[in-house]
Design a protein around this motif. Structure first.
Motif, PDB file in Angstrom:
ATOM      1  N   LEU A 183      -7.400   0.801  10.875  1.00  0.00           N
ATOM      2  CA  LEU A 183      -6.254   1.354  11.166  1.00  0.00           C
ATOM      3  C   LEU A 183      -5.140   0.332  11.427  1.00  0.00           C
ATOM      4  O   LEU A 183      -3.920   0.146  11.061  1.00  0.00           O
ATOM      5  CB  LEU A 183      -5.989   2.439  12.285  1.00  0.00           C
ATOM      6  N   LYS A 184      -5.615  -0.689  12.263  1.00  0.00           N
ATOM      7  CA  LYS A 184      -4.682  -1.724  12.749  1.00  0.00           C
ATOM      8  C   LYS A 184      -4.558  -2.453  11.478  1.00  0.00           C
ATOM      9  O   LYS A 184      -3.553  -3.529  11.441  1.00  0.00           O
ATOM     10  CB  LYS A 184      -5.173  -2.431  13.877  1.00  0.00           C
ATOM     11  N   GLN A 185      -5.484  -2.913  10.611  1.00  0.00           N
ATOM     12  CA  GLN A 185      -5.465  -3.692   9.718  1.00  0.00           C
ATOM     13  C   GLN A 185      -4.607  -3.169   8.371  1.00  0.00           C
ATOM     14  O   GLN A 185      -4.066  -4.131   7.434  1.00  0.00           O
ATOM     15  CB  GLN A 185      -6.690  -4.252   9.216  1.00  0.00           C
ATOM     16  N   PHE A 186      -4.500  -2.111   8.293  1.00  0.00           N
ATOM     17  CA  PHE A 186      -3.670  -1.522   7.106  1.00  0.00           C
ATOM     18  C   PHE A 186      -2.173  -1.924   7.139  1.00  0.00           C
ATOM     19  O   PHE A 186      -1.780  -2.020   8.292  1.00  0.00           O
ATOM     20  CB  PHE A 186      -3.647  -0.059   6.844  1.00  0.00           C
ATOM     21  N   ASP A 187      -1.756  -2.761   5.920  1.00  0.00           N
ATOM     22  CA  ASP A 187      -0.573  -3.277   5.665  1.00  0.00           C
ATOM     23  C   ASP A 187       0.248  -2.936   4.613  1.00  0.00           C
ATOM     24  O   ASP A 187      -0.014  -3.318   3.627  1.00  0.00           O
ATOM     25  CB  ASP A 187      -0.906  -4.936   5.755  1.00  0.00           C
ATOM     26  N   ASP A 188       1.400  -2.122   5.096  1.00  0.00           N
ATOM     27  CA  ASP A 188       2.231  -1.604   4.114  1.00  0.00           C
ATOM     28  C   ASP A 188       3.007  -2.767   3.510  1.00  0.00           C
ATOM     29  O   ASP A 188       3.364  -2.681   2.167  1.00  0.00           O
ATOM     30  CB  ASP A 188       2.967  -0.631   4.594  1.00  0.00           C
ATOM     31  N   ALA A 189       3.159  -3.899   4.073  1.00  0.00           N
ATOM     32  CA  ALA A 189       4.061  -4.807   3.506  1.00  0.00           C
ATOM     33  C   ALA A 189       3.366  -5.531   2.498  1.00  0.00           C
ATOM     34  O   ALA A 189       4.127  -6.309   1.637  1.00  0.00           O
ATOM     35  CB  ALA A 189       4.591  -5.623   4.621  1.00  0.00           C
ATOM     36  N   SER A 190       1.992  -5.666   2.516  1.00  0.00           N
ATOM     37  CA  SER A 190       1.271  -6.320   1.494  1.00  0.00           C
ATOM     38  C   SER A 190       0.940  -5.636   0.278  1.00  0.00           C
ATOM     39  O   SER A 190       0.686  -4.538   0.290  1.00  0.00           O
ATOM     40  CB  SER A 190      -0.073  -6.687   1.951  1.00  0.00           C
ATOM     41  N   PRO A 191       1.166  -6.182  -0.894  1.00  0.00           N
ATOM     42  CA  PRO A 191       0.769  -5.723  -2.094  1.00  0.00           C
ATOM     43  C   PRO A 191      -0.630  -5.521  -2.439  1.00  0.00           C
ATOM     44  O   PRO A 191      -0.903  -4.947  -3.635  1.00  0.00           O
ATOM     45  CB  PRO A 191       1.614  -6.499  -3.175  1.00  0.00           C
ATOM     46  N   LEU A 192      -1.272  -6.499  -1.798  1.00  0.00           N
ATOM     47  CA  LEU A 192      -2.771  -6.623  -2.235  1.00  0.00           C
ATOM     48  C   LEU A 192      -3.595  -5.414  -1.486  1.00  0.00           C
ATOM     49  O   LEU A 192      -3.621  -5.061  -0.426  1.00  0.00           O
ATOM     50  CB  LEU A 192      -3.330  -7.736  -1.436  1.00  0.00           C
ATOM     51  N   LYS A 193      -4.311  -4.578  -2.169  1.00  0.00           N
ATOM     52  CA  LYS A 193      -5.085  -3.431  -1.751  1.00  0.00           C
ATOM     53  C   LYS A 193      -5.885  -3.071  -2.891  1.00  0.00           C
ATOM     54  O   LYS A 193      -5.697  -3.611  -4.243  1.00  0.00           O
ATOM     55  CB  LYS A 193      -4.151  -2.273  -1.298  1.00  0.00           C
ATOM     56  N   ILE A 194      -6.979  -2.097  -2.985  1.00  0.00           N
ATOM     57  CA  ILE A 194      -7.649  -1.584  -4.018  1.00  0.00           C
ATOM     58  C   ILE A 194      -6.870  -0.482  -4.590  1.00  0.00           C
ATOM     59  O   ILE A 194      -6.725   0.610  -3.818  1.00  0.00           O
ATOM     60  CB  ILE A 194      -9.020  -1.382  -3.404  1.00  0.00           C
ATOM     61  N   THR A 195      -6.569  -0.307  -5.767  1.00  0.00           N
ATOM     62  CA  THR A 195      -5.773   0.507  -6.158  1.00  0.00           C
ATOM     63  C   THR A 195      -6.708   1.486  -7.527  1.00  0.00           C
ATOM     64  O   THR A 195      -7.314   2.633  -7.203  1.00  0.00           O
ATOM     65  CB  THR A 195      -4.507   0.166  -6.901  1.00  0.00           C
ATOM     66  N   ASP A 196      -6.830   0.775  -8.625  1.00  0.00           N
ATOM     67  CA  ASP A 196      -7.478   1.592  -9.831  1.00  0.00           C
ATOM     68  C   ASP A 196      -8.950   1.690  -9.547  1.00  0.00           C
ATOM     69  O   ASP A 196      -9.735   2.452 -10.019  1.00  0.00           O
ATOM     70  CB  ASP A 196      -7.249   0.478 -11.086  1.00  0.00           C
ATOM     71  N   TYR A 197      -9.482   0.807  -8.528  1.00  0.00           N
ATOM     72  CA  TYR A 197     -11.023   0.887  -8.177  1.00  0.00           C
ATOM     73  C   TYR A 197     -10.961   1.894  -7.152  1.00  0.00           C
ATOM     74  O   TYR A 197     -12.253   1.856  -6.720  1.00  0.00           O
ATOM     75  CB  TYR A 197     -11.706  -0.442  -8.050  1.00  0.00           C
ATOM     76  N   ASP A 198     -10.126   2.336  -6.531  1.00  0.00           N
ATOM     77  CA  ASP A 198     -10.038   3.231  -5.462  1.00  0.00           C
ATOM     78  C   ASP A 198     -10.188   4.636  -5.793  1.00  0.00           C
ATOM     79  O   ASP A 198      -9.231   5.238  -6.389  1.00  0.00           O
ATOM     80  CB  ASP A 198      -8.924   2.991  -4.718  1.00  0.00           C
ATOM     81  N   LEU A 199     -11.437   5.088  -6.026  1.00  0.00           N
ATOM     82  CA  LEU A 199     -11.699   6.535  -6.503  1.00  0.00           C
ATOM     83  C   LEU A 199     -11.000   7.836  -5.753  1.00  0.00           C
ATOM     84  O   LEU A 199     -11.052   8.772  -6.355  1.00  0.00           O
ATOM     85  CB  LEU A 199     -13.187   6.894  -6.953  1.00  0.00           C
ATOM     86  N   PHE A 200     -10.883   7.521  -4.540  1.00  0.00           N
ATOM     87  CA  PHE A 200     -10.397   8.564  -3.558  1.00  0.00           C
ATOM     88  C   PHE A 200      -8.838   8.764  -3.620  1.00  0.00           C
ATOM     89  O   PHE A 200      -8.493   9.706  -3.916  1.00  0.00           O
ATOM     90  CB  PHE A 200     -10.850   7.896  -2.128  1.00  0.00           C
ATOM     91  N   TYR A 201      -8.152   7.663  -3.453  1.00  0.00           N
ATOM     92  CA  TYR A 201      -6.484   7.740  -3.346  1.00  0.00           C
ATOM     93  C   TYR A 201      -5.919   6.840  -3.955  1.00  0.00           C
ATOM     94  O   TYR A 201      -4.499   6.665  -3.915  1.00  0.00           O
ATOM     95  CB  TYR A 201      -6.272   7.622  -1.689  1.00  0.00           C
ATOM     96  N   ASN A 202      -6.381   6.224  -4.846  1.00  0.00           N
ATOM     97  CA  ASN A 202      -5.608   5.118  -5.742  1.00  0.00           C
ATOM     98  C   ASN A 202      -4.737   4.243  -4.908  1.00  0.00           C
ATOM     99  O   ASN A 202      -3.984   3.838  -5.393  1.00  0.00           O
ATOM    100  CB  ASN A 202      -4.889   5.944  -6.785  1.00  0.00           C
ATOM    101  N   GLY A 203      -5.473   3.874  -3.776  1.00  0.00           N
ATOM    102  CA  GLY A 203      -4.484   2.966  -2.954  1.00  0.00           C
ATOM    103  C   GLY A 203      -3.475   3.340  -2.170  1.00  0.00           C
ATOM    104  O   GLY A 203      -2.666   2.455  -1.894  1.00  0.00           O
ATOM    105  N   ASP A 204      -3.546   4.626  -1.782  1.00  0.00           N
ATOM    106  CA  ASP A 204      -2.295   5.327  -0.995  1.00  0.00           C
ATOM    107  C   ASP A 204      -2.697   5.046   0.344  1.00  0.00           C
ATOM    108  O   ASP A 204      -3.571   5.778   0.727  1.00  0.00           O
ATOM    109  CB  ASP A 204      -2.254   6.942  -1.393  1.00  0.00           C
TER     110      ASP A 204
END
Length: 487
Positions: A183-204
């Motif tokens: 929870l502390k590490q999530f960073d909305d300012a960063s564009p880097l995240k798992i999206t297309d390979y996130d089968l749960f939430y597509n990076g939301d």
């Protein structure tokens, strides 16, 4: 004993599913644990696919659903699962061995490596690490509710040959710490995240945060009866909010009606039983739902044409094909999702918190609203018309007309029924619902089970990793022995 032959085949079938479920998600040239450099999203998705397939598989789903009596074998019915089986506590060494290896190797090791790579990248991919930490916390919680004391603090560390077995309380505390770190590490300012390979939430990331908070609540609710000091954290969590708050927040993955990508529960009956479910509705579930005229009955169960109503079968008894219901083809369809956390589970927890006064004042009126909403959402999730679902929820017994203890019992029963096809989730809900002999529902030994206490856990598998580890428990811990959280 056809089910023994089938069982040996099922592991190979499900293993194949885990390697072919999502081909693009497994695009790794080398063993993911030894590759020099792999995109964390590949390891993440491999772990997630392995995780959901384990939960749907014969190794984990069948033993806990049958031993936990949320489904039934149908005894000696010619197209039932057969007895003696997991229902009579005959747990195959394949079940606990394959489950242990999948949790630690396919799931945990890959998530741990994904975290390491994400945090060592330049720039650092904090969101990928946080996403991986949430799933690792979920899987680690599950490992300890399956096996008890397990490696955690020293697990997945290649520099430690013989990891210690942490006490269950410490594992659960470690899962909470892992979720807080995410929870502390999530960073909305960063564009880097798992999206297309996130089968749960597509990076939301907002949905990931809500999931992390709800998983914290699940863990705390599992701990609070053994450790009442957790009530304060529970109260603070539900008061703060930002928990799963709508069906669109559900953490699940849909299977596909394509060869190699079907739900393993469906694939089992398709391949080995002519598309007829091996499993029957248990009296524990059906006899509770029938007097309510629960609109989920036809969603959960297939009623024989000759039957005048929905009738379950006692666990271990031989089912009558003209009387007893089987698990519905729609409940275990090819595309039925594997659910890790859904909105109604969140609502049931919050209803229980209000009814028990866990970190908040007792509020039966609030609990009443929440539990009726939970049942309504469960009905809608399983395909009941929204108007019918709403009317059914509104017509349920009012908690304000009963004692707080009776209200909690009713919430727990509806919670367990909602999870009746979720194996380990239903079983853990039952174990945490009350001290020994006061759980909801009140289960008894299945017909044909050995005399003695009810089933409570998997035994440790006999593997080289455990047998050669001097830190592993020295004495056999049998399947009837309760865990730390299980009063």
């Amino acid at each position: 004993m056809k089910k023994i032959y089938i069982y040996l085949m099922v592991f190979g079938m499900v293993s194949g599913l885990s390697l072919s479920s999502c081909k693009k998600y497994l695009d790794v040239n080398k063993d993911p644990n030894t590759a020099e450099r792999v995109d964390p999203k590949l390891l993440f998705s491999y772990a997630v696919v392995s995780y959901i397939n384990l939960r749907s598989s014969g190794d984990l789903y069948i033993p806990f659903a049958l031993a936990g009596q949320s489904i039934a074998t149908g005894g000696n019915n010619p197209t039932g699962w057969g007895v003696p089986s997991e229902e009579q506590y005959k747990i195959s060494s394949f079940s606990n061995g394959n489950s242990w290896r999948t949790y630690y190797t396919a799931v945990g090791a890959n998530l741990k490596e994904a975290i390491k790579l994400a945090e060592s990248n330049s720039p650092v991919n904090n969101n990928a690490a946080a996403q991986s930490k949430v799933v690792l916390a979920m899987a680690s919680y599950e490992i300890t509710t399956v096996f008890g004391d397990v490696p955690f603090s020293e697990a997945w560390n290649t520099s430690i040959q013989y990891p210690k077995f942490d006490a269950q309380k410490d594992v659960l505390e470690g899962c909470l710490t892992l979720l807080d770190a995410a929870l502390k590490q999530f960073d909305d300012a960063s564009p880097l995240k798992i999206t297309d390979y996130d089968l749960f939430y597509n990076g939301d990331l907002n949905k990931w945060r809500r999931l992390a908070n709800s998983v914290k609540l699940r863990i705390l609710m599992t701990m609070v009866d053994k450790d009442p000091t957790k009530a304060a954290a529970i109260g603070a969590l539900v008061t703060a909010g930002n928990l799963i708050s709508a069906p669109t927040d559900n953490c699940l993955i849909n299977y596909q009606d394509v060869s190699g990508k079907k739900n393993p529960k469906y694939a089992l009956s398709e391949q080995y039983n002519g598309n007829v479910s091996f499993f029957f509705g248990t009296k524990n579930v059906v006899d509770f739902m029938r007097p309510l005229n629960d609109p989920r009955l036809p969603k959960f169960f297939a009623k024989p044409a000759a039957a005048d109503n929905y009738y379950g079968v006692e666990n271990g008894a031989t089912a009558d094909d003209n009387v007893n219901v089987r698990i519905s083809p729609s409940l275990q369809s090819a595309t039925e999702p594997e659910i890790l956390f859904d909105y109604q589970e969140e609502l049931f927890y919050e209803a229980e918190v209000q009814a028990r006064g866990l970190g908040v004042p007792v509020n039966l009126a609030g609990a009443n609203t929440l539990y009726k909403k939970a049942v309504t959402e469960s009905c809608k999730f399983y395909g009941v018309d929204a108007t019918v679902a709403g009317d059914f929820g509104k017509g349920l017994p009012d908690l304000t007309s009963m004692t707080a203890a009776a209200a909690v019992k009713l919430i727990d029963m509806h919670h367990w029924v909602d999870k009746m096809d979720r194996g380990i989730d239903a079983f853990t809900q039952w174990r945490r619902s009350g001290p020994d002999g006061s759980e909801t529902p009140a289960l008894k030994l299945p017909i044909g089970a050995p005399a003695g206490p009810l089933f409570r856990r998997f035994e440790y598998p006999i593997t080289n990793e455990i047998s050669t580890n001097p830190n592993a428990p020295k004495n056999r811990i049998v399947f009837t022995e309760k865990m730390w959280f299980d009063l």
